[in-house]
Design an enzyme around this catalytic site. Structure first.
Site, short mmCIF file in Angstrom:
data_model
loop_
_atom_site.label_atom_id
_atom_site.label_comp_id
_atom_site.label_asym_id
_atom_site.label_seq_id
_atom_site.Cartn_x
_atom_site.Cartn_y
_atom_site.Cartn_z
N LYS A 66 -2.74 4.60 3.94
CA LYS A 66 -3.13 4.55 2.54
C LYS A 66 -3.06 5.96 1.98
O LYS A 66 -3.28 6.93 2.72
CB LYS A 66 -4.55 4.01 2.39
CG LYS A 66 -4.85 3.45 1.02
CD LYS A 66 -4.28 2.05 0.89
CE LYS A 66 -4.78 1.29 -0.28
NZ LYS A 66 -4.52 -0.16 -0.10
N1 GLU Z 1 -1.65 -1.95 -1.95
C1 GLU Z 1 -1.41 -3.26 -1.41
C2 GLU Z 1 -2.51 -3.67 -0.43
O1 GLU Z 1 -3.62 -3.18 -0.50
C3 GLU Z 1 -0.01 -3.41 -0.83
C4 GLU Z 1 0.35 -2.48 0.27
C5 GLU Z 1 1.82 -2.54 0.67
O2 GLU Z 1 2.55 -3.41 0.21
O3 GLU Z 1 2.20 -1.71 1.48
O4 GLU Z 1 -2.33 -4.54 0.37
#
Ligand code: GLU
Length: 416
Positions: free
Chosen positions: A106
């Site tokens: 993240k």
């Molecule tokens: N931000 C999204 C989540 O929390 C998608 C993450 C992604 O597709 O890598 O799942």
């Protein structure tokens, strides 16, 4: 212990509960509770007023045992290393539950994008990517959109990375515009996954989804698509709230009309064919399904006792506090946890990454068909595990994830 805070602490409590039930090997347990890499960068940006501001950015690669780190980048004033580390851990478990070959990551930048111009946001994005450029890449770490970031931001990420490596590299990021290597169906994928698991839960509980009453918090990418697709299979969306206000119509809201209203006004507030509703009024409504699809920590011990819904589908990441979750579970509410319920997004990100690496793009039907299959499988894995261990679905989802990551950690063995 590692240098994090209360959000990571909440993640650890959920993790520990599942690890205890699994009687996880203490060494593997220890490994899985440490982030592999935490990158902290400072990003100077020349602002429109001529002054230089410095923004703090983070990228955490929590675990890369199953594959490249995967997870979004969020822009928000409340971003912290604690939050990003917890979210990266949650991505690790989410990817494992979704059964896609990714680890968890993240990113985040402490900023208020609502007060920045498009040029400032582009400059900030490019500088952040330049600062972490050696750590990301299709084989290493693949970012995606998250809170306050979108396909345009992903286009800047892709371009900046490509300029640094000297060739166009579409697979470095997902959630891109379709025209430059994005996948059909990616934008709708999280909401589509929410619809699929809610439908499967209703089937399991013997609740007819046709005519089932649904209330949704949030009408962004996740909430609006969830509402639209659930209405499409016959559910009655009776209430929606968002950052500004809310609307209720016991006969069912006309979702296509509400979408048009929200597109024009940036809020559902003021929609004519409904009565106004305060956000606080959402929780106690007499509905079958409740979908928090906005921010973290929305369902707390303050409002959880009012909840009458049979199914609670967590479209957002971390919308229910641990105490509220335990309370709801004890009262028999069927809580579909975030790491299962909103995994349609990252599952379709996996499809996007696969398509980019092949240079061959699928029809929308194929994307949706594959997503349907993976979501149903993930739901069944978690449900079976919850029955086998006699635990709630959140603990069961952790058990599925810890088993998958833990087993490969063990098979790969210790280096050095
Ligand atoms: N931000 C999204 C989540 O929390 C998608 C993450 C992604 O597709 O890598 O799942």
């Amino acid at each position: 212990m590692n240098e994090t805070g209360p959000i990571f602490g909440a993640m650890l409590r959920e993790f520990d509960r599942a690890a205890r039930i699994l009687k996880l090997d203490p060494g593997i347990w220890r490994i899985l509770t440490y982030p592999k890499r935490q990158i902290v960068v400072s990003c100077p940006v020349l602002m429109d007023n001529g002054e230089i501001e410095v923004f703090r950015g983070y990228r955490v690669q929590y675990n890369i045992t199953l594959g490249p780190a995967k997870g979004g980048i969020r822009y928000h004033p409340d971003v912290s290393l604690d939050e990003v580390t917890a979210l990266a851990a949650w991505m690790t478990w989410k990817c494992a539950v979704a059964h896609v070959p990714f680890g968890g990551g993240k990113g985040g930048i402490v900023c208020d994008p609502t007060r920045m111009s498009a040029r400032e946001l582009e400059a900030l994005t490019r500088r952040y990517v330049a600062e972490i450029v050696d750590a990301i890449g299709p084989e290493k770490d693949v970012p995606a959109p998250d809170v306050n970031t979108n396909d345009q931001v992903m286009a800047w990420v892709m371009d900046t990375y490509s300029m640094h490596v000297g060739h166009t590299e579409t697979a470095v990021v997902t959630g891109k515009p379709i025209e430059m290597g994005g996948s059909l169906g990616r934008r709708e994928a999280t909401g589509r996954g929410v619809m699929i698991v809610t439908r499967e839960a209703a089937k399991h509980l013997g609740l007819d989804i046709k005519g089932a009453k649904v209330a949704v918090q949030g009408f962004g990418n996740v909430g609006s698509v969830s509402a639209e697709l659930l209405a499409g299979i016959g559910a009655k969306i009776v209430a929606v709230t968002d950052w500004k206000g809310g609307v209720i119509n016991p006969a069912g809201l006309d979702i296509p009309k509400l979408l048009a209203h929200a597109a024009k006004n940036k809020t559902v507030d003021g929609f004519p064919d409904a009565d106004p509703l305060e956000n606080d009024g959402l929780w106690g409504l007499d509905v079958d399904v409740l979908i928090p699809a906005a921010l973290e920590n929305q369902i707390t011990m303050e409002n959880a006792p009012q909840i009458k819904a049979r199914i609670l589908t967590e479209g957002a990441n971390g919308p229910t506090t641990p105490d509220a979750h335990n309370h709801l579970h004890e009262r028999g509410v069927f809580v579909i946890p975030d790491i299962l319920a909103n995994s349609g997004g990252v599952t379709t990100s996996y499809f996007e990454w696969v398509q980019d690496r092949h240079g061959y793009f699928w029809e929308l039907d194929e994307v949706n068909m594959r997503l349907e299959k993976k979501m149903v499988e993930a739901f069944e894995d978690v449900l079976e595990t919850s029955i086998k261990y006699k635990v709630d679905l959140r603990t069961a989802a952790y058990i599925v994830a810890i088993n998958r990551v833990g087993m490969v950690t063990k098979m790969r063995g210790m280096y050095a």
